[in-house]
Scaffold this motif. Structure first.
Motif, mmCIF file in Angstrom:
data_model
loop_
_atom_site.group_PDB
_atom_site.id
_atom_site.type_symbol
_atom_site.label_atom_id
_atom_site.label_comp_id
_atom_site.label_asym_id
_atom_site.label_seq_id
_atom_site.Cartn_x
_atom_site.Cartn_y
_atom_site.Cartn_z
ATOM 1 N N LEU A 152 -8.716 22.208 14.824
ATOM 2 C CA LEU A 152 -7.761 20.659 14.660
ATOM 3 C C LEU A 152 -9.680 19.469 14.680
ATOM 4 O O LEU A 152 -8.923 18.666 13.472
ATOM 5 C CB LEU A 152 -7.241 19.991 15.780
ATOM 6 C CG LEU A 152 -6.850 18.964 15.217
ATOM 7 C CD1 LEU A 152 -5.640 18.786 14.588
ATOM 8 C CD2 LEU A 152 -5.519 18.386 16.561
ATOM 9 N N GLU A 153 -9.964 19.414 15.487
ATOM 10 C CA GLU A 153 -11.004 18.784 14.794
ATOM 11 C C GLU A 153 -11.991 18.555 13.183
ATOM 12 O O GLU A 153 -12.500 17.681 12.947
ATOM 13 C CB GLU A 153 -13.008 18.954 16.181
ATOM 14 C CG GLU A 153 -12.126 17.960 17.001
ATOM 15 C CD GLU A 153 -13.408 18.082 18.376
ATOM 16 O OE1 GLU A 153 -14.080 19.159 18.448
ATOM 17 O OE2 GLU A 153 -13.104 17.515 19.046
ATOM 18 N N ARG A 154 -12.270 20.045 12.903
ATOM 19 C CA ARG A 154 -12.947 20.238 11.630
ATOM 20 C C ARG A 154 -11.978 19.998 10.781
ATOM 21 O O ARG A 154 -12.515 19.433 9.881
ATOM 22 C CB ARG A 154 -12.717 21.736 11.528
ATOM 23 C CG ARG A 154 -14.362 22.433 12.529
ATOM 24 C CD ARG A 154 -14.427 24.566 12.502
ATOM 25 N NE ARG A 154 -15.262 24.165 13.397
ATOM 26 C CZ ARG A 154 -15.922 25.532 13.279
ATOM 27 N NH1 ARG A 154 -14.886 25.853 12.818
ATOM 28 N NH2 ARG A 154 -16.811 25.994 14.316
ATOM 29 N N ALA A 155 -10.144 19.923 10.919
ATOM 30 C CA ALA A 155 -9.421 19.448 10.022
ATOM 31 C C ALA A 155 -9.403 18.323 9.348
ATOM 32 O O ALA A 155 -8.836 17.673 9.195
ATOM 33 C CB ALA A 155 -8.348 19.970 10.203
ATOM 34 N N LEU A 156 -10.119 17.449 10.812
ATOM 35 C CA LEU A 156 -9.674 16.225 11.027
ATOM 36 C C LEU A 156 -11.103 15.603 10.189
ATOM 37 O O LEU A 156 -10.891 14.487 9.488
ATOM 38 C CB LEU A 156 -9.724 15.367 11.994
ATOM 39 C CG LEU A 156 -8.040 15.179 12.716
ATOM 40 C CD1 LEU A 156 -8.141 15.085 13.858
ATOM 41 C CD2 LEU A 156 -7.057 15.083 12.263
ATOM 42 N N GLY A 157 -11.975 16.438 10.022
ATOM 43 C CA GLY A 157 -12.888 15.254 9.518
ATOM 44 C C GLY A 157 -12.991 15.268 7.870
ATOM 45 O O GLY A 157 -13.209 14.447 7.422
ATOM 46 N N PRO A 158 -12.349 15.972 6.711
ATOM 47 C CA PRO A 158 -12.210 16.051 5.853
ATOM 48 C C PRO A 158 -10.726 14.543 5.828
ATOM 49 O O PRO A 158 -11.588 13.778 4.805
ATOM 50 C CB PRO A 158 -11.576 17.040 5.026
ATOM 51 C CG PRO A 158 -12.234 17.931 6.290
ATOM 52 C CD PRO A 158 -11.844 17.544 7.547
ATOM 53 N N ILE A 159 -10.157 14.829 6.631
ATOM 54 C CA ILE A 159 -9.265 14.025 6.311
ATOM 55 C C ILE A 159 -9.646 12.206 6.763
ATOM 56 O O ILE A 159 -9.678 11.596 6.277
ATOM 57 C CB ILE A 159 -7.725 14.158 7.608
ATOM 58 C CG1 ILE A 159 -7.218 15.667 7.013
ATOM 59 C CG2 ILE A 159 -6.884 12.753 7.455
ATOM 60 C CD1 ILE A 159 -6.074 15.582 8.068
#
Length: 123
Positions: A60-67
């Motif tokens: 989830l933390e990795r996914a939130l970076g680009p967002i």
């Protein structure tokens, strides 16, 4: 009504509470407005820390970076669209976006400085 009130929009409840029941009404209204969200935030933060290191947490933390980057760029785009349609406004918006993206600089002094530049007619 909340858009016409000064300050954050949730402060309108304190003004209404004051009008209805004086100081006690203002306090009760403001606490009733903020307490549920505050308790929810504390609960979520505790759960987030307790699950630190789990696979879904890391994913989830990795996914939130680009967002997050996309939201920052979208915000910059919106500001640029309303920058009086001048090349200076676009330039200052692009520079501020880069500064916020590449540094850990507190945005408040930058926003104050750009607000002053707009007030002075430079932008």
């Amino acid at each position: 009504m909340s858009q016409a009130a000064p300050g954050p929009s949730n402060l309108i409840v304190a003004m209404i509470g004051y009008k209805v029941a004086g100081l006690a009404g203002a306090v009760v209204a403001q606490v009733a407005m903020m307490l549920p969200a505050g308790l929810l935030m504390i609960g979520v933060a505790r759960f987030w820390q307790a699950s630190s290191g789990s696979q879904w947490h890391v994913a989830l933390e990795r996914a939130l970076g680009p967002i997050s980057i996309g939201l920052i760029l979208a915000s910059g785009w919106i500001v640029a669209e309303h920058a009086a349609l001048s090349y200076r406004g676009y330039l200052v918006t692009a520079l501020c976006t880069l500064v916020f993206w590449r540094t850990r600089l507190n945005p408040v002094p930058v926003l104050v400085a750009t607000g002053f530049l707009g007030w002075a007619g430079v932008i």
